[in-house]
Design an enzyme around this catalytic site. Structure first.
Site, mmCIF file in Angstrom:
data_model
loop_
_atom_site.group_PDB
_atom_site.id
_atom_site.type_symbol
_atom_site.label_atom_id
_atom_site.label_comp_id
_atom_site.label_asym_id
_atom_site.label_seq_id
_atom_site.Cartn_x
_atom_site.Cartn_y
_atom_site.Cartn_z
ATOM 1 N N TYR A 281 -19.356 37.200 -8.353
ATOM 2 C CA TYR A 281 -19.821 35.873 -7.949
ATOM 3 C C TYR A 281 -20.744 36.002 -6.745
ATOM 4 C CZ TYR A 281 -17.841 32.101 -10.655
ATOM 5 O OH TYR A 281 -17.610 31.197 -11.645
ATOM 6 N N GLU B 259 -22.664 32.881 -5.353
ATOM 7 C CA GLU B 259 -23.314 31.577 -5.144
ATOM 8 C C GLU B 259 -24.144 31.599 -3.866
ATOM 9 O OE1 GLU B 259 -20.626 28.252 -5.501
ATOM 10 O OE2 GLU B 259 -19.917 28.986 -7.428
ATOM 11 N N THR C 125 -39.133 31.136 -19.556
ATOM 12 C CA THR C 125 -37.970 31.934 -19.940
ATOM 13 C C THR C 125 -38.344 33.391 -19.721
ATOM 14 O OG1 THR C 125 -38.811 31.898 -22.200
ATOM 15 C CG2 THR C 125 -37.026 30.376 -21.691
#
Ligand code: DSN
Length: 426
Positions: A54, A56, A226
């Site tokens: 993780y 963030e 993308t």
């Protein structure tokens, strides 16, 4: 060690289905214009242990500890992205193209604001304001599109609509437009009405990198993309932008800060680090001369395919292509685009049915088939191969009524043909 050895042992069903999909793709002509093949290096980064972490926040400003190495990975992706596109600011966290576009709305517009974009039925994208998408539900799309008779943009008409409606933002981008997009002309219109100009280059990013398509970066406030499709990276999205906001110079946050806030914490939580690593790898690969050759060849192949189909009497929307895709126009045919796409797939040519300019059929059946050359080019195919591809397409279309009889033979021929090409990465 054999590739996927652990998966094979612990989940034979998924392993076998992946193998089947892989064999299917490499024994058929993958002609969906938005697909190509990621390199093995990109696939390895996607499957790495980074998926366990993780992080963030952004590099050096995280809400979790233990990110010394992932900070370096994300920073590398950002720096490579800046270099590749000549961008002032890059955000590599969007989970895909749609979330990248969502971030644009959150950063620039208020609910209900007007934006100019192409409806899906005219070759736009769902997120350019289509009525059933968040972008059409929450904002007001002012539509524009190619002329039904020429299949090309009429910039005078687009300008007229912009002056009348005065949208706050203009999208320049498409999923089914076979011609070049002149961002300079869109910028002139945006300037006249004080609107933001945003390019969606998901379909054509490799052509821009290779310098064979106009570059949106100098003219657009934000560019979205993308990283899969012709860029051959992981399934994800990214944003390029200017740092300063030319329309709101005094705003508390500059444009780059608003973009970053829109992505996190505005829309997303933890970034997908394995995908960001793979994006960094794809950006590195895209700087090589081989990648530029691939991009140039995509267009050469598309042009040859167009020429061969035109010579056989087929109609192409806009009369041909300047890019990686062509739109077979079956408005006058006895069969629909959907029927043609199904017959082509049965025969080993994988494409999608698509609306064409001036289409009178519904979007559920359409009068067109969209064909793209990125994946075939990645496999190693060249112009003479496109002539063979055109022959097979022609055989399918001429034998629509007896396709059950013809498809198996064509499919076997295509599988034998595809086995000569090894550049598909998977
Ligand atoms: N769905 C993609 C395409 O096929 O064009 C666009 O995101």
């Amino acid at each position: 060690m054999e590739r996927y050895a652990h998966l094979k042992r612990t989940d034979a069903e998924i392993y076998e289905l992946i193998q089947q999909q892989s064999r299917y793709e490499t024994s058929t002509l993958k002609m969906i214009a938005s697909e190509s093949y990621a390199s093995l290096s990109v696939l390895e980064a996607c499957g790495s242990t980074l998926t366990n972490k993780y992080a963030e926040g952004y590099p050096n400003a995280r809400y979790y500890e233990g990110n010394e190495y992932v900070d370096q990975i994300e920073s590398l992706a950002i720096e490579r992205g800046k270099k590749l596109f000549g961008a002032e600011h890059v955000n590599v966290q969007p989970y895909s193209g749609s979330p990248a576009n969502q971030a644009v709305y959150l950063a620039l517009l208020n609910i209900g604001d007007k934006l100019m974009g192409m409806p899906v039925t005219d070759g736009g994208h769902l997120t350019h304001g289509w009525k059933v998408n968040f972008s059409g539900i929450n904002y007001t799309q002012i539509p524009y599109g190619p002329c039904p008779d020429t299949g090309k943009f009429d910039m005078d008409k687009i300008r007229e609509t912009a002056l009348k409606e005065r949208p706050k933002m203009i999208w320049a981008g498409a999923t089914a437009y076979p011609h070049k997009i002149e961002y300079k002309d869109f910028r002139a219109i945006a300037d006249e009405i004080g609107a933001y100009l945003v390019a969606d280059i998901a379909h054509i990013n490799a052509l821009i990198i290779a310098g064979i398509h106009p570059d949106p970066v100098p003219y657009c406030d934000i560019v979205t993309s993308t990283s899969h499709k012709m860029l051959r990276g992981p399934r994800a999205g990214f944003l390029l932008s200017k740092i300063e906001d030319r329309l709101q110079a005094n705003s508390k946050l500059n444009l780059a800060q608003r973009i970053d806030r829109a992505v996190f914490p505005g829309l997303q939580g933890g970034p997908h680090l394995s995908i960001i690593a793979a994006m960094a790898t794809a950006f590195k690969e895209a700087q090589t001369p081989e990648f530029k050759d691939y991009a140039v060849q995509i267009v050469k192949n598309a042009k040859m395919l167009a020429e061969s189909l035109l010579a056989k009497g087929y109609t192409l929307s806009g009369g041909g292509t300047d890019t990686h895709l062509l739109l077979l126009d079956f408005r006058e045919a006895a069969f629909t685009g959907k029927e043609a796409a199904k017959a082509l797939a049965q025969s080993g040519i994988i494409a999608n049915f698509n609306m064409v300019p001036g289409d009178r059929r519904s979007p559920f059946v359409t009068s067109g088939v969209r064909l793209g050359t990125p994946a075939l080019t990645a496999m190693g195919m060249r112009e003479p191969d496109m002539q063979r591809v055109a022959d097979w397409i022609d055989r399918v279309c001429r034998n629509m009524e007896r396709i059950e009889e013809h498809a198996p033979l064509i499919r076997r021929e295509i599988a034998a043909f595809c086995s000569q090409f090894t550049g598909c990465g998977g």
